[in-house]
Design a protein around this motif. Structure first.
Motif, PDB file in Angstrom:
ATOM      1  N   PHE A   1       0.365 -11.990   4.655  1.00 37.24           N
ATOM      2  CA  PHE A   1       0.067 -10.608   4.283  1.00 37.24           C
ATOM      3  C   PHE A   1      -0.337  -9.775   5.495  1.00 37.24           C
ATOM      4  N   LEU A   2      -1.129 -10.365   6.393  1.00 34.38           N
ATOM      5  CA  LEU A   2      -1.552  -9.608   7.571  1.00 34.38           C
ATOM      6  C   LEU A   2      -0.373  -9.271   8.479  1.00 34.38           C
ATOM      7  N   LEU A   3       0.492 -10.244   8.740  1.00 40.15           N
ATOM      8  CA  LEU A   3       1.647  -9.994   9.609  1.00 40.15           C
ATOM      9  C   LEU A   3       2.624  -9.027   8.959  1.00 40.15           C
ATOM     10  N   LYS A   4       2.791  -9.138   7.661  1.00 43.81           N
ATOM     11  CA  LYS A   4       3.705  -8.237   6.955  1.00 43.81           C
ATOM     12  C   LYS A   4       3.189  -6.803   6.998  1.00 43.81           C
ATOM     13  N   TRP A   5       1.912  -6.610   6.739  1.00 41.35           N
ATOM     14  CA  TRP A   5       1.340  -5.258   6.794  1.00 41.35           C
ATOM     15  C   TRP A   5       1.356  -4.704   8.209  1.00 41.35           C
ATOM     16  N   LEU A   6       1.166  -5.568   9.201  1.00 42.19           N
ATOM     17  CA  LEU A   6       1.220  -5.110  10.590  1.00 42.19           C
ATOM     18  C   LEU A   6       2.625  -4.651  10.955  1.00 42.19           C
ATOM     19  N   ALA A   7       3.627  -5.435  10.586  1.00 42.66           N
ATOM     20  CA  ALA A   7       5.010  -5.050  10.884  1.00 42.66           C
ATOM     21  C   ALA A   7       5.400  -3.777  10.144  1.00 42.66           C
ATOM     22  N   THR A   8       4.975  -3.656   8.896  1.00 46.60           N
ATOM     23  CA  THR A   8       5.281  -2.444   8.129  1.00 46.60           C
ATOM     24  C   THR A   8       4.627  -1.221   8.750  1.00 46.60           C
ATOM     25  N   SER A   9       3.388  -1.350   9.208  1.00 46.74           N
ATOM     26  CA  SER A   9       2.688  -0.219   9.819  1.00 46.74           C
ATOM     27  C   SER A   9       3.383   0.234  11.102  1.00 46.74           C
ATOM     28  N   VAL A  10       3.810  -0.721  11.914  1.00 47.62           N
ATOM     29  CA  VAL A  10       4.479  -0.369  13.166  1.00 47.62           C
ATOM     30  C   VAL A  10       5.793   0.360  12.901  1.00 47.62           C
TER      31      VAL A  10
ATOM     32  N   ASN B   1       6.720   1.999  10.117  1.00 47.40           N
ATOM     33  CA  ASN B   1       6.499   3.275   9.459  1.00 47.40           C
ATOM     34  C   ASN B   1       5.955   4.335  10.418  1.00 47.40           C
ATOM     35  N   MET B   2       5.064   3.947  11.325  1.00 49.04           N
ATOM     36  CA  MET B   2       4.562   4.912  12.299  1.00 49.04           C
ATOM     37  C   MET B   2       5.645   5.354  13.277  1.00 49.04           C
TER      38      MET B   2
ATOM     39  N   ASN C   1       3.095   7.364   5.414  1.00 49.77           N
ATOM     40  CA  ASN C   1       2.550   6.051   5.752  1.00 49.77           C
ATOM     41  C   ASN C   1       1.297   5.739   4.937  1.00 49.77           C
ATOM     42  N   VAL C   2       0.419   6.736   4.804  1.00 42.62           N
ATOM     43  CA  VAL C   2      -0.797   6.540   4.016  1.00 42.62           C
ATOM     44  C   VAL C   2      -0.453   6.279   2.562  1.00 42.62           C
ATOM     45  N   GLN C   3       0.480   7.030   2.028  1.00 41.60           N
ATOM     46  CA  GLN C   3       0.897   6.826   0.644  1.00 41.60           C
ATOM     47  C   GLN C   3       1.488   5.438   0.434  1.00 41.60           C
ATOM     48  N   TRP C   4       2.273   4.986   1.398  1.00 39.53           N
ATOM     49  CA  TRP C   4       2.896   3.654   1.289  1.00 39.53           C
ATOM     50  C   TRP C   4       1.845   2.537   1.365  1.00 39.53           C
ATOM     51  N   MET C   5       0.866   2.667   2.252  1.00 39.65           N
ATOM     52  CA  MET C   5      -0.157   1.645   2.374  1.00 39.65           C
ATOM     53  C   MET C   5      -1.021   1.574   1.112  1.00 39.65           C
ATOM     54  N   ARG C   6      -1.308   2.730   0.503  1.00 37.84           N
ATOM     55  CA  ARG C   6      -2.046   2.725  -0.763  1.00 37.84           C
ATOM     56  C   ARG C   6      -1.245   2.011  -1.851  1.00 37.84           C
TER      57      ARG C   6
ATOM     58  N   LEU D   1      11.784  -5.551   5.712  1.00 36.88           N
ATOM     59  CA  LEU D   1      10.327  -5.599   5.694  1.00 36.88           C
ATOM     60  C   LEU D   1       9.732  -6.230   4.433  1.00 36.88           C
ATOM     61  N   GLU D   2      10.580  -6.565   3.466  1.00 36.02           N
ATOM     62  CA  GLU D   2      10.064  -7.213   2.263  1.00 36.02           C
ATOM     63  C   GLU D   2      10.668  -8.604   2.064  1.00 36.02           C
ATOM     64  N   MET D   3      11.987  -8.709   2.087  1.00 41.66           N
ATOM     65  CA  MET D   3      12.632  -9.990   1.806  1.00 41.66           C
ATOM     66  C   MET D   3      12.620 -10.928   3.006  1.00 41.66           C
ATOM     67  N   THR D   4      12.853 -10.384   4.192  1.00 40.06           N
ATOM     68  CA  THR D   4      12.867 -11.250   5.376  1.00 40.06           C
ATOM     69  C   THR D   4      11.515 -11.925   5.616  1.00 40.06           C
ATOM     70  N   PRO D   5      10.381 -11.201   5.568  1.00 39.73           N
ATOM     71  CA  PRO D   5       9.087 -11.904   5.703  1.00 39.73           C
ATOM     72  C   PRO D   5       8.848 -12.937   4.609  1.00 39.73           C
TER      73      PRO D   5
END
Length: 274
Positions: free
Chosen positions: A156-165, A167-168, A176-181, A251-255
């Motif tokens: 979960f941590l690596l997935k959220w980190l990759a998604t944040s990078v 998306n930014m 980005n804020v809406q997606w993280m929520r 960002l969803e299936m590959t991780p």
């Protein structure tokens, strides 16, 4: 009749005392009549140890019951937040700052995420111990559970980190804020849905295959809702269905597939290969 039995038993005792071992050692009925003071006989062999079970572990029972109490109380107190998020799920507000979480609601979601990680680690442990015939290198059951839970935490941590990078890099801050929520809310609900299946698996002897099938359905619904919100938040205005599909796969299936491979590699490393 009583004197005959006494003489027969006395002869057996004398024979055992002289030889130290006799044919009658194999007879549990005879050994049961030998008094404890007579030496040179065996009371039997040690049986197989009772296999470890989470349901019979007092510590894990306290942990699971604590999780149940925390989830029940938290859901009751945050029911308004959950219902509001559910009503607004298929509605894309123009002002993403209009809907915000309070500190207690954010705390509730974080606690639920960690509970879900712990529960999925327990399911992985049970599945590994029941389906892998080889013993594990580690004899500590708590250590194995901790390793399984740590794998989910790292995922979960690596997935959220990759998604944040990503998306930014490609999207603005409000999206980005809406997606993280959204990701936090879906992960929270997934953790809450895992709890009943874990309790059925541990205390009601449900088949691990049936529980895994139910969890796969929960995961499938999670990914379908994620796909919809991915299109709704990032690509709805330009109709980019292909971009949505590529984003979702990357960002969803590959991780998720990478996590499955890492889990198989770890269990293969931990088991004893003859």
């Amino acid at each position: 009749m009583d004197s005959t039995n006494t003489i027969t038993q006395q002869h057996i005792f004398d024979l055992r005392t002289m030889t130290g071992q006799s044919y009658f050692d194999r007879d549990s009925m005879l050994t049961a009549t030998i008094p404890p003071g007579v030496k040179g006989y065996s009371t039997g062999v040690a049986g197989d140890a009772v296999p470890y079970s989470i349901g019979n572990d007092d510590i894990m029972s306290v942990v699971l019951l604590s999780c149940l109490a925390i989830v029940t109380i938290s859901v009751g107190r945050s029911w308004g937040f959950i219902s509001r998020q559910a009503r607004n799920f298929f509605y894309a507000p123009h002002d993403t700052d209009a809907v915000t979480e309070t500190t207690s609601e954010l705390r509730f979601q974080v606690v639920m995420v960690f509970i879900g990680i712990l529960l999925m680690g327990l399911v992985s442990y049970i599945y590994a111990t029941e389906t892998i015939a080889h013993p594990f290198r580690m004899g500590d059951n708590y250590g194995l559970m901790g390793i399984m839970a740590a794998m989910f935490l790292a995922y979960f941590l690596l997935k959220w980190l990759a998604t944040s990078v990503v998306n930014m890099t490609f999207f603005d801050g409000k999206k980005n804020v809406q997606w993280m929520r959204l990701q936090l809310f879906l992960t929270t609900m997934q953790g809450g849905l895992v709890l009943p299946f874990v309790l059925l698996l541990v205390y009601f002897q449900f088949s691990v295959e049936i529980v895994l099938l139910c969890l796969a359905v929960v995961l499938f619904l999670n990914k379908m809702l994620t796909f919809y919100k991915c299109w709704s938040i990032f690509f709805r205005q330009n109709g980019g269905l292909l971009q949505t599909f590529l984003y979702f796969c990357a960002l969803e299936m590959t991780p998720l597939l990478a996590f499955g491979g890492a889990w198989l590699a770890l269990t293969d490393f931990l088991k004893v290969n003859y």
